[in-house]
Design a protein around this motif. Structure first.
Motif, PDB file in Angstrom:
ATOM      1  N   THR A  97      15.670   4.621   4.303  1.00  0.00           N
ATOM      2  CA  THR A  97      15.455   3.926   5.607  1.00  0.00           C
ATOM      3  C   THR A  97      13.940   3.217   5.463  1.00  0.00           C
ATOM      4  N   ILE A  98      13.747   2.647   6.492  1.00  0.00           N
ATOM      5  CA  ILE A  98      12.073   2.326   6.578  1.00  0.00           C
ATOM      6  C   ILE A  98      10.851   2.703   8.353  1.00  0.00           C
ATOM      7  N   ARG A  99      10.094   2.965   7.782  1.00  0.00           N
ATOM      8  CA  ARG A  99       8.960   2.999   9.056  1.00  0.00           C
ATOM      9  C   ARG A  99       7.665   2.220   8.729  1.00  0.00           C
ATOM     10  N   SER A 100       7.961   1.931  10.299  1.00  0.00           N
ATOM     11  CA  SER A 100       6.403   0.905  10.210  1.00  0.00           C
ATOM     12  C   SER A 100       5.204   2.078  10.393  1.00  0.00           C
ATOM     13  N   VAL A 101       4.031   1.971   9.472  1.00  0.00           N
ATOM     14  CA  VAL A 101       3.134   2.338   9.974  1.00  0.00           C
ATOM     15  C   VAL A 101       1.454   2.184   9.977  1.00  0.00           C
ATOM     16  N   GLY A 102       1.830   1.163  10.201  1.00  0.00           N
ATOM     17  CA  GLY A 102       0.229   0.404  10.112  1.00  0.00           C
ATOM     18  C   GLY A 102       0.071   0.273  11.580  1.00  0.00           C
ATOM     19  N   VAL A 103      -1.222  -0.283  12.079  1.00  0.00           N
ATOM     20  CA  VAL A 103      -1.470  -0.432  13.740  1.00  0.00           C
ATOM     21  C   VAL A 103      -0.608  -1.662  14.455  1.00  0.00           C
ATOM     22  N   ASP A 104      -0.105  -2.444  13.331  1.00  0.00           N
ATOM     23  CA  ASP A 104       0.221  -3.844  14.309  1.00  0.00           C
ATOM     24  C   ASP A 104       1.703  -3.868  13.363  1.00  0.00           C
ATOM     25  N   ALA A 105       2.813  -4.261  14.271  1.00  0.00           N
ATOM     26  CA  ALA A 105       4.008  -4.178  13.889  1.00  0.00           C
ATOM     27  C   ALA A 105       3.957  -5.008  11.992  1.00  0.00           C
ATOM     28  N   ALA A 106       4.762  -4.597  11.490  1.00  0.00           N
ATOM     29  CA  ALA A 106       5.394  -4.770  10.643  1.00  0.00           C
ATOM     30  C   ALA A 106       6.430  -6.479  10.219  1.00  0.00           C
ATOM     31  N   THR A 107       6.090  -7.379   9.629  1.00  0.00           N
ATOM     32  CA  THR A 107       6.598  -7.948   9.171  1.00  0.00           C
ATOM     33  C   THR A 107       7.301  -8.951   7.845  1.00  0.00           C
TER      34      THR A 107
END
Length: 254
Positions: A97-107
């Motif tokens: 799976t993946i997880r968005s971990v930045g301050v902003d949304a991952a695109t």
């Protein structure tokens, strides 16, 4: 598009509404008959802290190419963090799976294809994670830069995937040519102008094997792209010697 093998181009606007709060997916093309299998391409956004799903497996092969933000690529025994310009190849039949971990949304662009082979033939390769940070600082180098990235992957239907990163300076292009593979190019930065299209990043440009194409001189700053080269299964007659893709690049005449 069944039975047709024509080139196509898809562009997106960064930050465009994908219709969901946590995960949004917009289909750019569906079920294209590529050498790797029946290919679909999506533009996705994933909100910070979110996963699209828990660890799961599926029979499709897929690649995520991160455009902005940061992702964790998660498997049962490993987690790796990647930034813009990186990609992750996931073979069938393995948990991930993946997880968005930045301050902003991952695109990201998601490439997914069904290889149409028996389940016993799945999971031929290991996952591949390419971290774009290893390419830096390309923008400080002169001339056209071409670099193989990741590892060669044996795909489930017997085809082969190789990936190159290409950096084009302003006012450069390539002569018209054909390739012995299907070339799916992710334009990460800049602009490419072809004989029948004008594409600005982020975009996907797809040329099937044997279809003539070239890139006209471009302006507006340097361009950076990842080119995914899908070679045909041996039954279709792969011809490595016919490859004259990126090395046939030429600067704009003064």
């Amino acid at each position: 598009m069944t039975g047709q093998r024509k080139f196509w181009v898809r562009s997106v606007t960064m930050g465009q509404d994908t219709g969901a709060d946590a995960l949004g997916m917009t289909a750019l093309i569906r079920d294209y008959p590529g050498l790797m299998g029946s290919l679909s391409v999506y533009y996705g956004t994933l909100s910070p802290g979110q996963m699209p799903h828990e660890l799961h497996i599926h029979s499709e092969e897929e690649i995520e190419v991160l455009l902005s933000g940061e992702l964790e690529v998660i498997s049962p025994d490993k987690t790796m963090r990647i930034g813009p310009g990186s990609y992750h190849y996931q073979p069938p039949g393995l948990p991930h799976t993946i997880r968005s971990v930045g301050v902003d949304a991952a695109t990201f662009f998601l490439l997914r294809w069904s290889p149409s082979v028996p389940d016993a033939a799945l999971a031929l390769s290991k996952p591949v994670i390419f971290d774009a940070a290893s390419m830096a600082p390309w923008e400080l180098r002169s001339g056209i830069q071409i670099q193989p990235v990741g590892t060669v992957v044996a795909l489930a239907n017997g085809s082969r995937l190789e990936v190159i990163a290409v950096a084009w300076p302003e006012h450069s292009g390539s002569r018209p040519h054909t390739d012995p593979y299907d070339a799916l190019t992710i334009l990460l930065r800049g602009r490419w102008a072809g004989q029948c299209y004008d594409s600005r990043a982020p975009s996907v440009v797809y040329f099937p094997r044997g279809v003539p194409h070239g890139y006209s001189p471009v302006s507006g700053g340097p361009s950076l792209a990842l080119c995914f080269k899908f070679y045909p299964p041996a039954s279709l007659g792969a011809d490595d010697d016919a490859d004259q893709h990126a090395l046939d690049a030429v600067p704009k005449a003064s």
